[in-house]
Design an enzyme around this catalytic site. Structure first.
Site, PDB file in Angstrom:
ATOM      1  N   THR A  46       0.834  -1.207   0.000  1.00  0.00           N
ATOM      2  CA  THR A  46       0.000   0.000   0.000  1.00  0.00           C
ATOM      3  C   THR A  46       0.864   1.251   0.000  1.00  0.00           C
ATOM      4  O   THR A  46       0.433   2.316  -0.449  1.00  0.00           O
ATOM      5  CB  THR A  46      -0.954  -0.003   1.210  1.00  0.00           C
ATOM      6  OG1 THR A  46      -1.699  -1.232   1.201  1.00  0.00           O
ATOM      7  CG2 THR A  46      -1.927   1.152   1.167  1.00  0.00           C
ATOM      8  N   TYR A 134       3.618 -12.411   4.889  1.00  0.00           N
ATOM      9  CA  TYR A 134       2.512 -11.809   4.143  1.00  0.00           C
ATOM     10  C   TYR A 134       2.217 -12.662   2.918  1.00  0.00           C
ATOM     11  O   TYR A 134       3.045 -12.760   2.013  1.00  0.00           O
ATOM     12  CB  TYR A 134       2.886 -10.379   3.760  1.00  0.00           C
ATOM     13  CG  TYR A 134       1.862  -9.619   2.954  1.00  0.00           C
ATOM     14  CD1 TYR A 134       0.527 -10.005   2.885  1.00  0.00           C
ATOM     15  CD2 TYR A 134       2.243  -8.472   2.247  1.00  0.00           C
ATOM     16  CE1 TYR A 134      -0.406  -9.287   2.147  1.00  0.00           C
ATOM     17  CE2 TYR A 134       1.315  -7.752   1.508  1.00  0.00           C
ATOM     18  CZ  TYR A 134       0.003  -8.160   1.463  1.00  0.00           C
ATOM     19  OH  TYR A 134      -0.921  -7.461   0.727  1.00  0.00           O
ATOM     20  N   LYS A 162       0.077 -12.113   7.821  1.00  0.00           N
ATOM     21  CA  LYS A 162      -0.980 -11.367   7.144  1.00  0.00           C
ATOM     22  C   LYS A 162      -1.468 -12.256   6.008  1.00  0.00           C
ATOM     23  O   LYS A 162      -0.737 -12.525   5.057  1.00  0.00           O
ATOM     24  CB  LYS A 162      -0.459 -10.035   6.609  1.00  0.00           C
ATOM     25  CG  LYS A 162      -1.498  -9.239   5.826  1.00  0.00           C
ATOM     26  CD  LYS A 162      -0.897  -7.973   5.221  1.00  0.00           C
ATOM     27  CE  LYS A 162      -1.924  -7.230   4.372  1.00  0.00           C
ATOM     28  NZ  LYS A 162      -1.339  -6.042   3.707  1.00  0.00           N
ATOM     29  N   VAL A 204      -4.581  -6.166   8.971  1.00  0.00           N
ATOM     30  CA  VAL A 204      -3.649  -5.197   8.381  1.00  0.00           C
ATOM     31  C   VAL A 204      -4.465  -4.497   7.309  1.00  0.00           C
ATOM     32  O   VAL A 204      -4.789  -5.077   6.280  1.00  0.00           O
ATOM     33  CB  VAL A 204      -2.402  -5.874   7.794  1.00  0.00           C
ATOM     34  CG1 VAL A 204      -1.464  -4.818   7.206  1.00  0.00           C
ATOM     35  CG2 VAL A 204      -1.679  -6.683   8.863  1.00  0.00           C
TER      36      VAL A 204
END
Length: 296
Positions: A46, A134, A162, A204
């Site tokens: 992000t 992740y 995540k 998250v």
């Protein structure tokens, strides 16, 4: 290491010349910490990690660490498709004194499950920092299977995941294989509540840029057994969850932040600005949720 329940995957603010804007980043970090974020991921997907230089990432790590002090944890996005480069950046994050690192499944080169294990093991064993794995197959082209996560969880400083595969059966398998104190986080805002029902700790989040306090309320309600209240908040926020992914993240959330008065600038190529259709959807969604005047 307890990273909390609402972790914001922080966008990276740019100025009009698309250079890193540290003053905007400072203001954004202060705002997020004051509005529901227990921790911030800096330099992640992000945050447009593929188009940030190493120097820009380190500047962001130092800045957000300075802002957070003891009010929130700071997690550095140090994973990439290069094991060696990931190790180097992780060591830099440790020198700065961050609270942990997030390591994404290597993208583009599509390693096997054995390759994933060796990649993450190689990074984790070179640092004392807590590691959050992740898994995001839609971005990386490779799903990290629950058995691989279970093996990696035997490494002492790999403490969290995540999970953004969007597969509830996989979440169930993960929770069944992993120790109770190994934290699973939703990587999709819209799946936070369903995943918490399967034993996830929190999220998250992208939407927490806009509705961090509401997400915290939803999670607290669920953990306190107020299931109907949690569901009501989830359903009310669903239009925003969907709108923030109408095109590639972080284009919509940056657009929305600018709309509500938190200036974060645009996105770097190869990403491009939201079009008229996306802008209208975001405007309408913010207005319906009475969010459009929040920071004006």
């Amino acid at each position: 290491m307890d990273f909390g329940r609402v972790i914001t995957a922080m966008v990276t603010p740019f100025n009009d010349e698309m250079k890193l804007d540290l003053e905007k980043a400072r203001k954004l970090a202060v705002y997020l910490i004051a509005n529901g974020s227990d921790a911030l991921v800096v330099g992640g997907t992000t945050g447009e990690s593929p188009t940030l230089t190493k120097e820009e990432k380190l500047s962001l790590f130092e800045l957000v660490k300075d802002v957070a002090q003891n009010k929130a944890k700071v997690i550095a996005g140090t994973g990439s498709y290069s094991t060696e480069e990931s190790i180097k950046l992780t060591k830099e994050a440790e020198k700065i004194g961050l609270d942990g690192v997030m390591l994404v499944v290597p993208y583009y080169n599509r390693p096997t499950q054995k390759g994933l294990f060796e990649h993450f093991k190689a990074i984790a064993t070179t640092t004392n920092l807590p590691v959050m794995l992740y898994n995001v197959p839609s971005r990386t082209g490779r799903n990290m299977e629950p058995e691989t996560v279970s093996k990696l969880a035997q490494i002492p400083n790999i403490v969290a995941l995540k999970e953004a595969a969007g597969d509830m059966d996989q979440v169930s398998a993960l929770r069944g294989l992993l120790a109770p104190d190994f934290a699973i986080y939703s990587g999709d805002d819209s799946l936070t509540l369903p995943m918490m029902a399967l034993g996830a700790k929190g999220v998250v989040s992208v939407a927490s840029h806009i509705v961090g306090n509401q997400l915290k309320q939803m999670i607290n309600a669920f953990t306190n057994g107020q299931i109907n209240e949690a569901l009501a908040i989830h359903l009310s926020l669903m239009p925003l969850f969907k709108a923030l992914f109408i095109v590639t993240n972080p284009v919509p959330v940056k657009t929305a932040l600018n709309m509500v008065g938190l200036d974060v600038g645009g996105v770097r190529l190869p990403l491009v600005a939201a079009g008229e259709t996306e802008i209208k959807v975001l405007q309408d969604t913010l207005e319906k949720l009475n969010l459009h005047k929040r920071n004006n």
